[in-house]
Design a protein around this motif. Structure first.
Motif, PDB file in Angstrom:
ATOM      1  N   GLY A   1       0.767  -1.240   0.000  1.00 47.07           N
ATOM      2  CA  GLY A   1       0.000   0.000   0.000  1.00 47.07           C
ATOM      3  C   GLY A   1       0.795   1.284   0.000  1.00 47.07           C
ATOM      4  O   GLY A   1       0.235   2.354   0.251  1.00 47.07           O
ATOM      5  N   ALA A   2       2.094   1.219  -0.278  1.00 46.58           N
ATOM      6  CA  ALA A   2       2.878   2.452  -0.356  1.00 46.58           C
ATOM      7  C   ALA A   2       2.464   3.233  -1.605  1.00 46.58           C
ATOM      8  O   ALA A   2       1.876   2.675  -2.529  1.00 46.58           O
ATOM      9  CB  ALA A   2       4.374   2.140  -0.398  1.00 46.58           C
ATOM     10  N   THR A   3       2.779   4.500  -1.606  1.00 46.23           N
ATOM     11  CA  THR A   3       2.438   5.402  -2.697  1.00 46.23           C
ATOM     12  C   THR A   3       3.718   5.900  -3.346  1.00 46.23           C
ATOM     13  O   THR A   3       4.686   6.213  -2.653  1.00 46.23           O
ATOM     14  CB  THR A   3       1.666   6.617  -2.133  1.00 46.23           C
ATOM     15  N   TRP A   4       3.722   6.004  -4.677  1.00 44.12           N
ATOM     16  CA  TRP A   4       4.836   6.652  -5.364  1.00 44.12           C
ATOM     17  C   TRP A   4       4.663   8.156  -5.211  1.00 44.12           C
ATOM     18  O   TRP A   4       3.571   8.674  -5.447  1.00 44.12           O
ATOM     19  CB  TRP A   4       4.849   6.324  -6.857  1.00 44.12           C
TER      20      TRP A   4
ATOM     21  N   ARG B   1       3.750  10.080   8.281  1.00 44.00           N
ATOM     22  CA  ARG B   1       4.070   9.593   6.941  1.00 44.00           C
ATOM     23  C   ARG B   1       5.560   9.280   6.895  1.00 44.00           C
ATOM     24  O   ARG B   1       6.368  10.007   7.476  1.00 44.00           O
ATOM     25  CB  ARG B   1       3.743  10.668   5.905  1.00 44.00           C
ATOM     26  N   VAL B   2       5.899   8.193   6.215  1.00 42.32           N
ATOM     27  CA  VAL B   2       7.292   7.776   6.093  1.00 42.32           C
ATOM     28  C   VAL B   2       7.623   7.615   4.616  1.00 42.32           C
ATOM     29  O   VAL B   2       6.905   6.937   3.886  1.00 42.32           O
ATOM     30  CB  VAL B   2       7.549   6.450   6.845  1.00 42.32           C
ATOM     31  N   VAL B   3       8.713   8.241   4.199  1.00 43.46           N
ATOM     32  CA  VAL B   3       9.168   8.163   2.815  1.00 43.46           C
ATOM     33  C   VAL B   3      10.497   7.421   2.798  1.00 43.46           C
ATOM     34  O   VAL B   3      11.418   7.774   3.537  1.00 43.46           O
ATOM     35  CB  VAL B   3       9.353   9.570   2.206  1.00 43.46           C
ATOM     36  N   LEU B   4      10.577   6.391   1.964  1.00 42.21           N
ATOM     37  CA  LEU B   4      11.820   5.641   1.819  1.00 42.21           C
ATOM     38  C   LEU B   4      12.659   6.214   0.693  1.00 42.21           C
ATOM     39  O   LEU B   4      12.185   6.356  -0.435  1.00 42.21           O
ATOM     40  CB  LEU B   4      11.524   4.165   1.512  1.00 42.21           C
ATOM     41  N   PHE B   5      13.909   6.554   1.025  1.00 44.12           N
ATOM     42  CA  PHE B   5      14.932   6.857   0.034  1.00 44.12           C
ATOM     43  C   PHE B   5      15.889   5.668   0.077  1.00 44.12           C
ATOM     44  O   PHE B   5      16.758   5.602   0.947  1.00 44.12           O
ATOM     45  CB  PHE B   5      15.691   8.145   0.372  1.00 44.12           C
ATOM     46  N   ALA B   6      15.710   4.719  -0.828  1.00 44.95           N
ATOM     47  CA  ALA B   6      16.522   3.502  -0.806  1.00 44.95           C
ATOM     48  C   ALA B   6      17.901   3.721  -1.405  1.00 44.95           C
ATOM     49  O   ALA B   6      18.860   3.063  -1.026  1.00 44.95           O
ATOM     50  CB  ALA B   6      15.799   2.375  -1.542  1.00 44.95           C
TER      51      ALA B   6
ATOM     52  N   PHE C   1       1.516   4.921  10.534  1.00 41.99           N
ATOM     53  CA  PHE C   1       2.053   5.765   9.474  1.00 41.99           C
ATOM     54  C   PHE C   1       1.746   5.175   8.104  1.00 41.99           C
ATOM     55  O   PHE C   1       1.590   3.976   7.953  1.00 41.99           O
ATOM     56  CB  PHE C   1       3.558   5.994   9.628  1.00 41.99           C
ATOM     57  N   ALA C   2       1.641   6.079   7.140  1.00 44.84           N
ATOM     58  CA  ALA C   2       1.518   5.700   5.733  1.00 44.84           C
ATOM     59  C   ALA C   2       2.920   5.747   5.132  1.00 44.84           C
ATOM     60  O   ALA C   2       3.789   6.463   5.629  1.00 44.84           O
ATOM     61  CB  ALA C   2       0.590   6.667   5.007  1.00 44.84           C
TER      62      ALA C   2
ATOM     63  N   LEU D   1       7.442  12.517   8.189  1.00 42.41           N
ATOM     64  CA  LEU D   1       6.668  13.748   8.040  1.00 42.41           C
ATOM     65  C   LEU D   1       5.389  13.596   8.856  1.00 42.41           C
ATOM     66  O   LEU D   1       4.940  12.483   9.107  1.00 42.41           O
ATOM     67  CB  LEU D   1       6.309  13.970   6.561  1.00 42.41           C
ATOM     68  N   ARG D   2       4.812  14.717   9.263  1.00 42.55           N
ATOM     69  CA  ARG D   2       3.534  14.670   9.974  1.00 42.55           C
ATOM     70  C   ARG D   2       2.711  15.886   9.574  1.00 42.55           C
ATOM     71  O   ARG D   2       3.169  17.012   9.687  1.00 42.55           O
ATOM     72  CB  ARG D   2       3.737  14.668  11.483  1.00 42.55           C
ATOM     73  N   ASP D   3       1.501  15.616   9.116  1.00 41.16           N
ATOM     74  CA  ASP D   3       0.559  16.681   8.746  1.00 41.16           C
ATOM     75  C   ASP D   3       1.210  17.722   7.833  1.00 41.16           C
ATOM     76  O   ASP D   3       0.992  18.920   7.977  1.00 41.16           O
ATOM     77  CB  ASP D   3      -0.011  17.350   9.998  1.00 41.16           C
ATOM     78  N   GLY D   4       2.034  17.259   6.922  1.00 38.54           N
ATOM     79  CA  GLY D   4       2.688  18.142   5.969  1.00 38.54           C
ATOM     80  C   GLY D   4       3.993  18.751   6.450  1.00 38.54           C
ATOM     81  O   GLY D   4       4.659  19.440   5.696  1.00 38.54           O
ATOM     82  N   GLY D   5       4.372  18.498   7.700  1.00 34.15           N
ATOM     83  CA  GLY D   5       5.602  19.077   8.237  1.00 34.15           C
ATOM     84  C   GLY D   5       6.699  18.044   8.425  1.00 34.15           C
ATOM     85  O   GLY D   5       6.441  16.845   8.526  1.00 34.15           O
ATOM     86  N   TYR D   6       7.924  18.519   8.517  1.00 40.08           N
ATOM     87  CA  TYR D   6       9.106  17.670   8.702  1.00 40.08           C
ATOM     88  C   TYR D   6       9.216  17.227  10.159  1.00 40.08           C
ATOM     89  O   TYR D   6       9.071  18.031  11.079  1.00 40.08           O
ATOM     90  CB  TYR D   6      10.349  18.462   8.302  1.00 40.08           C
ATOM     91  N   VAL D   7       9.499  15.939  10.374  1.00 44.69           N
ATOM     92  CA  VAL D   7       9.730  15.417  11.721  1.00 44.69           C
ATOM     93  C   VAL D   7      11.188  15.017  11.898  1.00 44.69           C
ATOM     94  O   VAL D   7      11.834  15.416  12.853  1.00 44.69           O
ATOM     95  CB  VAL D   7       8.798  14.227  12.031  1.00 44.69           C
ATOM     96  N   GLY D   8      11.722  14.231  10.992  1.00 37.65           N
ATOM     97  CA  GLY D   8      13.107  13.793  11.119  1.00 37.65           C
ATOM     98  C   GLY D   8      13.404  12.638  10.180  1.00 37.65           C
ATOM     99  O   GLY D   8      12.572  12.265   9.346  1.00 37.65           O
TER     100      GLY D   8
END
Length: 167
Positions: free
Chosen positions: A37-40, A56-61, A88-89, A116-123
């Motif tokens: 269910g990840a999103t591009w 939200r979690v974004v993978l940079f592999a 998280f998504a 990310l959370r609600d459009g903002g940077y977390v870490g």
């Protein structure tokens, strides 16, 4: 399906299905989209995706040849999702756009999980870790407040060169 009979042999022709949608990248990264269910996302869509709300979690592999541990993180990410159910998504960035998107968030290491959370940077949680360490770092990221991404900024200097300035 079609059948062709020639003498004593029958040839069965099955329809060929187009593979599931894949962007440039490894099979493990594409599996996150296809099976988990990840999103591009890219440099144009990441803001709207992250603004959908929640963690939200974004993978940079990274390049799988230069950074093979990125494939390990892609394989472990579904287990992290199971360990934090519904917390998280997940999104992945096509390999050819990773550098551009990562720069926006001050990420300079591959692999990296960007939070990310609600459009903002977390870490970020850069690198591959032992399982217990990974769980602790993800838990800490999910508990961290939204802040400013560590991007390159321009220092603000007073016009008068007030006392306390370092130069």
């Amino acid at each position: 399906m079609t059948l062709e009979t020639t003498g004593t042999e029958t040839l069965v022709r099955l329809p060929v299905q187009q593979p599931k949608t894949r962007r440039e990248g490894s099979a493990l990264v594409a599996r996150l989209v296809d099976d988990f269910g990840a999103t591009w996302v890219d440099d144009q869509s990441i803001d709207a995706w992250s603004a959908l709300g929640g963690d939200r979690v974004v993978l940079f592999a990274g390049d799988p040849v230069r950074f093979p541990e990125g494939q390990d993180v892609a394989a472990v990410l579904p287990e992290l999702m199971r360990s934090f159910p519904g917390r998280f998504a997940v999104a992945v960035v096509p390999r050819d756009l990773e550098d551009k998107v990562a720069r926006r968030f001050g990420s300079q290491r591959w692999p990296t999980l960007l939070f990310l959370r609600d459009g903002g940077y977390v870490g970020t949680v850069p690198g591959m870790h032992d399982w217990d360490v990974f769980l602790q770092r993800v838990e800490a990221a999910l508990a961290s407040p939204v802040g400013r991404a560590p991007t390159i900024g321009i220092p603000v200097v007073s016009a008068t060169g007030a006392a306390g300035a370092c130069h």
